[in-house]
Design an enzyme around this catalytic site. Structure first.
Site, PDB file in Angstrom:
ATOM      1  CG  ASN A 159     -25.778 -39.123  -1.035  1.00 39.14           C
ATOM      2  OD1 ASN A 159     -26.943 -39.105  -1.437  1.00 39.14           O
ATOM      3  ND2 ASN A 159     -25.483 -39.366   0.227  1.00 39.14           N
ATOM      4  N   GLY A 233     -32.695 -36.122   1.221  1.00 38.74           N
ATOM      5  CA  GLY A 233     -32.163 -34.866   0.718  1.00 38.74           C
ATOM      6  C   GLY A 233     -31.866 -33.892   1.832  1.00 38.74           C
ATOM      7  CB  VAL A 235     -32.889 -29.279   6.466  1.00 39.79           C
ATOM      8  CG1 VAL A 235     -34.010 -28.612   7.267  1.00 39.79           C
ATOM      9  CG2 VAL A 235     -32.098 -30.226   7.352  1.00 39.79           C
ATOM     10  N   GLY A 238     -36.646 -31.178   2.330  1.00 42.81           N
ATOM     11  CA  GLY A 238     -37.636 -31.854   3.154  1.00 42.81           C
ATOM     12  C   GLY A 238     -38.761 -30.941   3.573  1.00 42.81           C
ATOM     13  CD  GLU A 255     -31.208 -40.324   5.445  1.00 46.82           C
ATOM     14  OE1 GLU A 255     -30.648 -39.249   5.781  1.00 46.82           O
ATOM     15  OE2 GLU A 255     -30.719 -41.138   4.668  1.00 46.82           O
ATOM     16  CB  CYS A 290     -27.290 -37.138   5.241  1.00 53.32           C
ATOM     17  SG  CYS A 290     -27.883 -38.820   5.011  1.00 53.32           S
ATOM     18  CD  GLU A 468     -35.437 -44.210   4.465  1.00 52.52           C
ATOM     19  OE1 GLU A 468     -35.970 -44.341   3.352  1.00 52.52           O
ATOM     20  OE2 GLU A 468     -34.441 -43.491   4.679  1.00 52.52           O
TER      21      GLU A 468
END
Length: 490
Positions: A159, A233, A235, A238, A255, A290, A468
């Site tokens: 994105n 990205g 869930v 992740g 994240e 997100c 972050e």
């Protein structure tokens, strides 16, 4: 600023960048990357295999051994030179992303500026990687130091391709690590162009770009010589990265997704709430964020007044060709993702939600071959509906009506994700109490959607691990070493 011509700014090389050189994938595999607004091929890009990933890691290890010993202020100087390049070529990088990921060119100009700001920010923090001294008496010195981890792999989302590439390389590089960027498979071109721009600034192997799909990402995550792996990205992605990283017990920074709430209390201004709902959904890039507040919880007393304003507020977002500077809303990143979002829209209709605005694909004129969906808001949404529970990652917002605060907060917290939340009220004490009760990693009060450089960003529950955009991100790419000196030992 003159708008650049797309064919003049696309990267000349679309291979693997490692060890300061461009290399074809070992298996010779290349895949087409598309313009989601037109369906046309932009370039054929290397598709790295696990074997390619191993070769890149080996080159990155050599680069790390040199980069870790570069004096911190010299590392900072080089990173600031990169930031200057990002600003100088920001319009070109924005045009590449507009064509490759579908977000509007004007929005992507902001992404390039953010990447440069993050580079400058972390360059300025290199002297803050400090240790401590621990008192042990007159004959001993005990101290801690911070050292870089080694080779860091950063797996990026589609994105904000360039903002993530240019911005997320900054902290690990500032800390003295080598970085391997795995750009999004849907939109790899801006990362490859960045490799062309910074070629020669770093020691060979310090910065690498490994284009590819899940095989390349998994290979990096499980590689024994990758010291840390990070992902922006979904869930599910992740979870896959964390499983791959578990055999080597390497740390992860994740994240991930969210199904974020905007909560409006009855003392709020309906006009401001309507503006916040539209702003918080990030319709400019089709809601593909997100952090988008995709669930709006409106108190009974202002629900109707807010909902009635939404069609007019959202009218400025009209799907258009992303590379056109006049476009306010772009295309979804791929046909596959377009189909997924349309399935959510159809499920909302079949489950009884009412489309306040939108709810359909846009195929007029020049948009006929692209992945365009009108900005969509559904009211009369119930907690059991898919659009109330699952992350859509598209331009679809669900409006919920509430009257009991306890029940509302239970519903807000009832999902297994918790990234952001926006709370609106004139009563700051009430808003602050609600902020303490919502299960989210980043909370706005009377604000929505904005990030602030230096303020830690990240989620709770399955929205991620780590933070972050602040000094914590920098320190997470170091490990702490204790050194004890016996002054009378000789």
């Amino acid at each position: 600023m003159t708008q650049p011509e797309l064919d003049k700014v696309l990267p000349r090389r679309t291979d693997i960048y490692a060890g300061g050189t461009w290399q074809a994938p070992i298996a010779g595999s290349y895949v087409d990357t598309l313009n989601p607004a037109t369906g046309k091929v932009l370039a054929s890009v290397a598709e790295a295999s696990a074997q390619d990933a191993d070769a890149v890691v080996k080159r990155a290890q050599k680069g790390f051994l040199e980069w870790r010993d570069v004096v911190p202020l010299e590392r900072a100087r080089i990173l600031k030179e990169v930031a200057t390049l990002l600003r100088l070529h920001g319009d070109e990088l924005a045009m590449i992303d507009a064509a490759n990921c579908g977000n509007p060119y004007t929005e992507m100009l902001g992404d390039a500026a953010i990447a440069a700001a993050q580079m400058d920010f972390f360059a300025g923090l290199v002297t803050e990687m400090k240790g401590d001294t621990i008192p042990m008496g007159p004959d001993r010195v005990n101290m801690t130091t911070r050292e870089p981890l080694g080779v860091v792999a950063r797996i990026l989302a589609f994105n904000h391709p360039f903002m993530f590439c240019g911005g997320k390389m900054a902290a690990p590089l500032a800390a003295g690590n080598a970085v391997i960027i795995k750009p999004p498979v849907q939109a790899p071109l801006s990362a490859l162009r960045l490799a062309e721009l910074v070629d020669g600034l770093f020691p060979e192997g310090v910065f690498s770009v490994l284009p590819g799909g899940t095989e390349a990402g998994a290979a990096l995550a499980e590689h024994p010589d990758v010291a840390k792996v990070t992902l922006i990205g979904s869930v599910a992605a992740g979870q896959a990265v964390m499983r791959s990283a578990s055999d080597t017990l390497k740390p992860v920074l994740l994240e991930l997704g969210g199904k974020n709430a905007l909560i409006a209390y009855p003392d709020s201004d309906p006009n401001k709430i309507a503006d916040a709902i539209v702003a918080g959904m990030n319709f400019g890039w089709c809601g593909q964020s997100c952090g988008s507040t995709s669930r709006a919880f409106l108190h009974d007393d202002l629900h109707d007044a807010v909902v009635s304003q939404l069609p007019a507020k959202i009218a400025r977002y009209q799907p258009g060709i992303p590379t056109d500077p006049a476009t306010t809303m772009g295309a979804l990143v791929s046909q596959t993702h377009f189909n997924r979002v349309m399935e959510f829209i159809e499920s909302a209709k079949s489950e009884g939600a009412h489309a306040v605005t939108g709810g359909h694909a846009v195929t007029d004129g020049a948009l006929a071959d692209g992945c365009f969906i009108a900005p969509t808001i559904f009211a009369d949404v119930t907690p059991q509906m898919r659009i109330a529970r699952e992350e859509i990652f598209g331009p679809v917002l669900a409006v919920r009506r509430w009257s009991d605060e306890t029940e509302m907060l239970e519903e807000v917290n009832g999902l297994d994700v918790g990234l952001t939340c926006a709370i609106w009220s004139r009563d700051l004490a009430k808003a602050h109490r609600a902020a303490n009760r919502v299960e989210a990693g980043f909370v706005w009060i009377n604000e929505v959607g904005k990030h602030f450089l230096g303020a830690p960003f990240g989620g709770v529950k399955q929205s991620g691990i780590g933070r972050e955009e602040g000094i914590g991100e920098l320190l997470s790419f170091t490990h702490e070493k204790n050194i004890h000196i016996n002054l009378s030992g000789q």
